[in-house]
Motif scaffolding. Structure first.
Motif, mmCIF file in Angstrom:
data_model
loop_
_atom_site.group_PDB
_atom_site.id
_atom_site.type_symbol
_atom_site.label_atom_id
_atom_site.label_comp_id
_atom_site.label_asym_id
_atom_site.label_seq_id
_atom_site.Cartn_x
_atom_site.Cartn_y
_atom_site.Cartn_z
ATOM 1 N N VAL A 183 0.843 -1.186 0.000
ATOM 2 C CA VAL A 183 0.000 0.000 0.000
ATOM 3 C C VAL A 183 0.884 1.243 0.000
ATOM 4 C CG1 VAL A 183 -1.942 -1.100 1.183
ATOM 5 C CG2 VAL A 183 -0.157 0.058 2.516
ATOM 6 N N GLN A 184 0.255 2.365 -0.291
ATOM 7 C CA GLN A 184 0.970 3.639 -0.230
ATOM 8 C C GLN A 184 0.881 4.225 1.171
ATOM 9 O OE1 GLN A 184 -0.682 6.075 -3.402
ATOM 10 N NE2 GLN A 184 0.956 5.414 -4.784
ATOM 11 N N ALA A 185 1.802 5.096 1.472
ATOM 12 C CA ALA A 185 1.789 5.774 2.766
ATOM 13 C C ALA A 185 0.461 6.489 2.975
ATOM 14 C CB ALA A 185 2.941 6.764 2.854
ATOM 15 N N GLY A 186 -0.059 6.380 4.189
ATOM 16 C CA GLY A 186 -1.333 6.983 4.517
ATOM 17 C C GLY A 186 -2.522 6.057 4.368
ATOM 18 N N ALA A 187 -2.310 4.925 3.727
ATOM 19 C CA ALA A 187 -3.398 3.976 3.504
ATOM 20 C C ALA A 187 -3.627 3.110 4.743
ATOM 21 C CB ALA A 187 -3.073 3.096 2.299
ATOM 22 N N SER A 188 -4.625 2.232 4.620
ATOM 23 C CA SER A 188 -4.974 1.340 5.714
ATOM 24 C C SER A 188 -4.926 -0.110 5.251
ATOM 25 C CB SER A 188 -6.387 1.645 6.231
ATOM 26 O OG SER A 188 -6.471 2.961 6.743
ATOM 27 N N LEU A 189 -4.703 -0.999 6.191
ATOM 28 C CA LEU A 189 -4.758 -2.441 5.969
ATOM 29 C C LEU A 189 -5.318 -3.089 7.213
ATOM 30 C CD1 LEU A 189 -1.382 -3.629 4.341
ATOM 31 C CD2 LEU A 189 -3.673 -3.839 3.355
ATOM 32 N N ARG A 190 -5.966 -4.219 7.026
ATOM 33 C CA ARG A 190 -6.408 -4.986 8.181
ATOM 34 C C ARG A 190 -5.848 -6.402 8.069
ATOM 35 N NH1 ARG A 190 -12.352 -6.823 10.436
ATOM 36 N NH2 ARG A 190 -12.210 -8.300 8.698
ATOM 37 N N LEU A 191 -5.123 -6.791 9.092
ATOM 38 C CA LEU A 191 -4.595 -8.149 9.165
ATOM 39 C C LEU A 191 -5.534 -9.003 10.015
ATOM 40 C CD1 LEU A 191 -0.795 -7.451 9.855
ATOM 41 C CD2 LEU A 191 -2.021 -7.530 7.667
ATOM 42 N N SER A 192 -5.594 -10.272 9.673
ATOM 43 C CA SER A 192 -6.377 -11.224 10.451
ATOM 44 C C SER A 192 -5.487 -12.364 10.893
ATOM 45 C CB SER A 192 -7.532 -11.791 9.608
ATOM 46 O OG SER A 192 -8.399 -10.769 9.178
ATOM 47 N N CYS A 193 -5.825 -12.938 12.016
ATOM 48 C CA CYS A 193 -5.110 -14.104 12.524
ATOM 49 C C CYS A 193 -6.140 -15.078 13.069
ATOM 50 C CB CYS A 193 -4.122 -13.716 13.604
ATOM 51 S SG CYS A 193 -3.288 -15.128 14.367
ATOM 52 N N ALA A 194 -6.290 -16.189 12.393
ATOM 53 C CA ALA A 194 -7.244 -17.209 12.806
ATOM 54 C C ALA A 194 -6.539 -18.276 13.630
ATOM 55 C CB ALA A 194 -7.902 -17.825 11.589
ATOM 56 N N ALA A 195 -7.068 -18.536 14.805
ATOM 57 C CA ALA A 195 -6.502 -19.549 15.693
ATOM 58 C C ALA A 195 -7.339 -20.816 15.647
ATOM 59 C CB ALA A 195 -6.441 -19.027 17.120
ATOM 60 N N SER A 196 -6.684 -21.942 15.722
ATOM 61 C CA SER A 196 -7.378 -23.229 15.774
ATOM 62 C C SER A 196 -6.619 -24.148 16.710
ATOM 63 C CB SER A 196 -7.489 -23.840 14.379
ATOM 64 O OG SER A 196 -6.202 -24.072 13.835
ATOM 65 N N GLY A 197 -7.267 -25.247 17.051
ATOM 66 C CA GLY A 197 -6.653 -26.201 17.971
ATOM 67 C C GLY A 197 -7.086 -25.934 19.392
ATOM 68 N N PHE B 63 -2.878 2.035 15.071
ATOM 69 C CA PHE B 63 -3.238 0.617 14.974
ATOM 70 C C PHE B 63 -4.249 0.266 16.060
ATOM 71 C CE2 PHE B 63 0.946 -1.156 12.938
ATOM 72 C CZ PHE B 63 0.866 -0.173 11.965
ATOM 73 N N THR B 64 -5.140 -0.658 15.727
ATOM 74 C CA THR B 64 -6.120 -1.139 16.694
ATOM 75 C C THR B 64 -6.212 -2.651 16.610
ATOM 76 O OG1 THR B 64 -7.428 0.894 16.465
ATOM 77 C CG2 THR B 64 -8.506 -1.012 17.482
ATOM 78 N N ILE B 65 -6.059 -3.295 17.749
ATOM 79 C CA ILE B 65 -6.222 -4.743 17.808
ATOM 80 C C ILE B 65 -7.606 -5.059 18.352
ATOM 81 C CG2 ILE B 65 -5.234 -4.941 20.140
ATOM 82 C CD1 ILE B 65 -3.978 -7.618 19.216
ATOM 83 N N SER B 66 -8.215 -6.095 17.821
ATOM 84 C CA SER B 66 -9.525 -6.526 18.304
ATOM 85 C C SER B 66 -9.629 -8.026 18.139
ATOM 86 C CB SER B 66 -10.649 -5.822 17.533
ATOM 87 O OG SER B 66 -10.587 -6.139 16.151
ATOM 88 N N ARG B 67 -10.641 -8.592 18.766
ATOM 89 C CA ARG B 67 -10.814 -10.046 18.671
ATOM 90 C C ARG B 67 -12.264 -10.391 18.465
ATOM 91 N NH1 ARG B 67 -12.477 -8.876 23.327
ATOM 92 N NH2 ARG B 67 -13.053 -10.220 25.064
ATOM 93 N N ASP B 68 -12.489 -11.509 17.813
ATOM 94 C CA ASP B 68 -13.813 -12.100 17.670
ATOM 95 C C ASP B 68 -13.700 -13.491 18.275
ATOM 96 O OD1 ASP B 68 -16.112 -13.442 16.840
ATOM 97 O OD2 ASP B 68 -16.243 -12.294 14.975
ATOM 98 N N SER B 69 -14.138 -13.604 19.508
ATOM 99 C CA SER B 69 -13.983 -14.873 20.219
ATOM 100 C C SER B 69 -14.750 -16.006 19.548
ATOM 101 C CB SER B 69 -14.446 -14.720 21.672
ATOM 102 O OG SER B 69 -13.708 -13.732 22.331
ATOM 103 N N ALA B 70 -15.884 -15.694 18.965
ATOM 104 C CA ALA B 70 -16.686 -16.731 18.313
ATOM 105 C C ALA B 70 -15.952 -17.324 17.116
ATOM 106 C CB ALA B 70 -18.021 -16.159 17.888
ATOM 107 N N LYS B 71 -15.143 -16.495 16.473
ATOM 108 C CA LYS B 71 -14.403 -16.960 15.300
ATOM 109 C C LYS B 71 -12.960 -17.305 15.628
ATOM 110 C CE LYS B 71 -17.112 -14.271 11.957
ATOM 111 N NZ LYS B 71 -17.061 -13.240 10.892
ATOM 112 N N ASN B 72 -12.581 -17.151 16.901
ATOM 113 C CA ASN B 72 -11.180 -17.394 17.300
ATOM 114 C C ASN B 72 -10.217 -16.616 16.411
ATOM 115 O OD1 ASN B 72 -11.754 -19.185 19.432
ATOM 116 N ND2 ASN B 72 -11.968 -20.890 18.008
#
Length: 118
Positions: free
Chosen positions: A12-26, A68-77
């Motif tokens: 992305v270019q400077a000033g833009a936004s991205l959202r990363l996801s991390c799915a947990a299993s096990g 940056f903002t971190i958040s979680r969705d417990s239902a989706k782990n």
């Protein structure tokens, strides 16, 4: 064991936004907190942010606080990292991690590349 899979990186270019996801299993019920770390070329891996799994308490490195903002969705782990106002110095491989208690992180994802052009 906990498995972590990151997604959402890109260029992305400077000033833009991205959202990363991390799915947990096990063995997700054993998770105390999850965090994001990053490693830029030629630099050591550094802490970015973390969130406790049950209480949702968050903590941020000064370099990303307010952007940056971190958040979680417990239902989706799943944990998310919303990154706004990106800067070229945010360029790095971003790793998701999980731990069973305070202290070292026990589990790591494979990483996802984030590149911010000026």
């Amino acid at each position: 064991q906990v498995q972590l899979v990151e997604s959402g990186g890109g260029l992305v270019q400077a000033g833009a936004s991205l959202r990363l996801s991390c799915a947990a299993s096990g063995d997700t019920f054993s998770i105390y907190s999850m965090g994001w770390f990053r490693q830029a070329p030629g630099k050591e891996r550094e802490f970015v942010t973390h969130i406790t799994w049950s209480g949702g308490r968050t903590y941020y490195a000064d370099s990303v606080k307010g952007r940056f903002t971190i958040s979680r969705d417990s239902a989706k782990n799943t944990v998310y990292l919303q990154m706004n106002s990106l800067k070229p110095e945010d360029t790095a491989i971003y790793y998701c991690a999980a731990r069973k208690s305070l202290g070292v992180y026990d589990y790591w994802g494979q990483g996802t590349q984030v590149t911010v052009s000026s």
